[in-house]
Design an enzyme around this catalytic site. Structure first.
Site, PDB file in Angstrom:
ATOM      1  N   HIS A  99       8.872  -8.921  11.028  1.00  3.55           N
ATOM      2  CA  HIS A  99       9.124 -10.140  10.283  1.00  3.55           C
ATOM      3  C   HIS A  99      11.012 -10.595  10.049  1.00  3.55           C
ATOM      4  O   HIS A  99      11.807  -9.805   9.938  1.00  3.55           O
ATOM      5  CB  HIS A  99       8.447 -10.036   8.662  1.00  3.55           C
ATOM      6  CG  HIS A  99       7.085  -9.789   8.601  1.00  3.55           C
ATOM      7  ND1 HIS A  99       6.962  -8.483   8.058  1.00  3.55           N
ATOM      8  CD2 HIS A  99       6.082  -9.935   8.293  1.00  3.55           C
ATOM      9  CE1 HIS A  99       5.294  -8.306   7.954  1.00  3.55           C
ATOM     10  NE2 HIS A  99       5.011 -10.311   7.668  1.00  3.55           N
ATOM     11  N   ASP A 102      12.551  -9.313   7.578  1.00  2.00           N
ATOM     12  CA  ASP A 102      12.588  -7.553   7.505  1.00  2.00           C
ATOM     13  C   ASP A 102      13.968  -6.703   8.157  1.00  2.00           C
ATOM     14  O   ASP A 102      14.555  -5.395   7.779  1.00  2.00           O
ATOM     15  CB  ASP A 102      11.632  -6.513   8.382  1.00  2.00           C
ATOM     16  CG  ASP A 102      10.289  -7.014   8.362  1.00  2.00           C
ATOM     17  OD1 ASP A 102       9.927  -7.003   7.174  1.00  2.00           O
ATOM     18  OD2 ASP A 102       9.955  -7.235   9.193  1.00  2.00           O
TER      19      ASP A 102
HETATM   20  C1  GLO Z   1      -0.576  -7.588   4.402  1.00  5.15           C
HETATM   21  C2  GLO Z   1      -0.629  -8.154   6.155  1.00  5.15           C
HETATM   22  C3  GLO Z   1       0.611  -8.599   6.719  1.00  5.15           C
HETATM   23  C4  GLO Z   1       0.695  -8.491   7.609  1.00  5.15           C
HETATM   24  C5  GLO Z   1       1.820  -9.083   8.774  1.00  5.15           C
HETATM   25  C6  GLO Z   1       1.957  -9.926   9.978  1.00  5.15           C
HETATM   26  O1  GLO Z   1      -1.613  -7.780   3.714  1.00  5.15           O
HETATM   27  O2  GLO Z   1      -1.272  -7.226   6.939  1.00  5.15           O
HETATM   28  O3  GLO Z   1       0.981  -6.996   6.372  1.00  5.15           O
HETATM   29  O4  GLO Z   1       0.045  -7.658   8.652  1.00  5.15           O
HETATM   30  O5  GLO Z   1       2.331 -10.114   7.492  1.00  5.15           O
HETATM   31  O6  GLO Z   1       1.652 -10.741   9.746  1.00  5.15           O
END
Ligand code: GLO
Ligand code: MG
EC number: 5.3.1.5
Length: 433
Positions: A99, A102
């Site tokens: 993301h 991150d």
């Molecule tokens: C949370 C999600 C999150 C997604 C991430 C990618 O419950 O699993 O980690 O996978 O935001 O879109």
């Protein structure tokens, strides 16, 4: 080079008899499975957020991890990237996912935040030139910051909609710049807490237009990857709009996006929705929208989205069976959207969590492939529907109630129930897993 992993050597496949913890027992990237390299079937990805950014918090306690790169500066972000690529070197997995939040520090304005993102994207791009690790997908974090508390695309405040759209544009640019194979949207705050303050119709229209703009922008910049929505039924919102695969498909149909957008299915989210992972995978495959997976389980007792690494071969084999049956991944892969337990403080824990998970997936893939190759399960499934091969039976699907009514009377149709043979098929399954 940091000293975080203190000289842990790259992990190699040593087979089931390996004595070291730091070895793959089942994951052998070059092993051929159904005519394809195992690495190309599984397409593993490490998740930047859980592995490098998550501090070990839970609802009752704060940070347990003390990583030297935790901080808010570009220098911290660069060290985090250095450590990430050191882990990739150790694991040898082909992909990572991120993301925006991150990888870069938040700035004082949108423009500053975006400049930070692009600076780190350049830095990661340079590291990728000498690494074999590629980008499976990028995404925008439109849920952690307080500005998103009432949603991103579905927010009642148009300025939040604008901020979110601008953020997704820059995250798609970043993903394209790094050669990402997919772009993912998980609507963490796209849902609601109470109907007392919520206009469902407006929020759906906003979400539909937002996703259409994402698709339009993909074509505008010539991004070749797939756009993926990640369903989840609740957490953080009480009611999430992307509840499960079926709900997402209905939404895509409503906005004419069913041929443009696929799904990223997470095991834990399937379970939260009251489904099995394999149900969600099989349904997505049958609808033609199976894109990618997040391979992380939940705790079955607590019922939370605990994001744990996979540890059950029989469970995971069901998932890979559906994926193989659907023809395998194209742009998608197996992303470990999984975090360590908050007591697992050591760098070794981070390495070995991935090693174990990759071995579990490899064993499951091999079992699923063997079952598919054996063919008896598919023969039994086909036999169950064999009556539909007869032309007079197939013709009913283009007939009408009157004609079928006449047929039942004329032919004296009176169906004789037949066994579904579930236990026999379970016995067959268990001989492979
Ligand atoms: C949370 C999600 C999150 C997604 C991430 C990618 O419950 O699993 O980690 O996978 O935001 O879109
Ligand atoms: Mg996920």
């Amino acid at each position: 080079m940091t000293d975080f992993f203190r000289g842990i050597a790259p992990i190699r496949h040593e087979g089931p008899e390996a004595t070291s913890e730091f070895a793959y027992r089942h994951y052998d990237p070059d092993e051929m499975v159904l005519g394809k390299r195992m690495e190309d079937h599984l397409r593993f990805a490490v998740a930047w957020w859980h592995s490098f950014a998550w501090p070990g918090t839970d609802p009752f306690g704060g940070q347990t991890f003390q990583r030297p790169w935790f901080g808010d500066t570009l220098a911290d972000a660069r060290m985090k990237a250095d450590v990430a690529f050191e882990l990739f070197e150790i694991l040898g997995q082909p992909f990572f996912c991120f993301h925006d939040a991150d990888i870069r520090p938040e700035g004082a304005s949108f423009a500053e935040t975006e400049a930070n993102l692009m600076a780190i994207v350049d830095y990661i791009g340079q590291k990728m030139e000498t690494s074999r690790t590629k980008l499976l997908w990028g995404t925008a974090n439109l849920f952690s910051h307080r500005r998103f508390m009432a949603g991103a695309a579905t927010n009642p405040d148009p300025e939040v909609f604008a901020w979110s759209a601008a953020t997704v544009k820059s995250c798609m640019d970043a993903t394209a710049r790094l050669g990402g194979q997919n772009y993912v949207l998980w609507g963490g705050r796209e849902g609601y807490e109470t109907l007392l303050n919520t206009d469902l119709s407006r929020e759906a229209e906003q979400a539909g237009r937002f996703l259409s703009m994402v698709v339009e922008y993909k074509h505008k910049i010539g991004f070749k990857g797939a756009i993926l929505i990640e369903p989840k039924p609740q957490e953080p919102s009480k009611h999430q709009y992307d509840y499960d695969v079926a709900t997402v498909y209905g939404f895509l149909k409503r906005f004419g996006l069913e041929n443009e957008v696929k799904v990223n299915i997470e095991q834990g989210h399937a379970i939260l929705a009251g489904h099995s992972f394999e149900h969600e995978l099989a349904l997505a495959a049958s609808l033609g929208i199976l894109g990618s997976i997040d391979m992380n389980r939940n705790d079955y007792q607590s019922g939370w989205d605990t994001d744990q690494f996979p540890d059950s071969v029989p469970e995971i084999a069901r998932a890979y069976y559906e994926i193989l049956r659907a023809g395998g991944f194209t742009t998608g892969g197996t992303n470990f959207d999984a975090k360590l337990r908050r007591q697992s403080l050591d760098p070794e824990d981070l390495v070995l969590a991935h090693v174990g998970a990759m071995d579990v997936c490899a064993r499951a893939l091999k079992a699923a492939a063997a079952l598919l190759e054996d063919g008896r399960l598919e023969v039994a499934r086909a036999a169950r529907y064999a009556g539909w091969d007869a032309p007079e039976n197939r013709a009913m699907l283009t007939s009408d109630l009157d004609a079928i009514h006449a047929r039942v009377i004329a032919e004296g149709i009176n169906p004789e129930p037949r066994s579904g043979r579930q236990e026999r098929l379970e016995n067959l399954w268990n001989r492979f897993v």
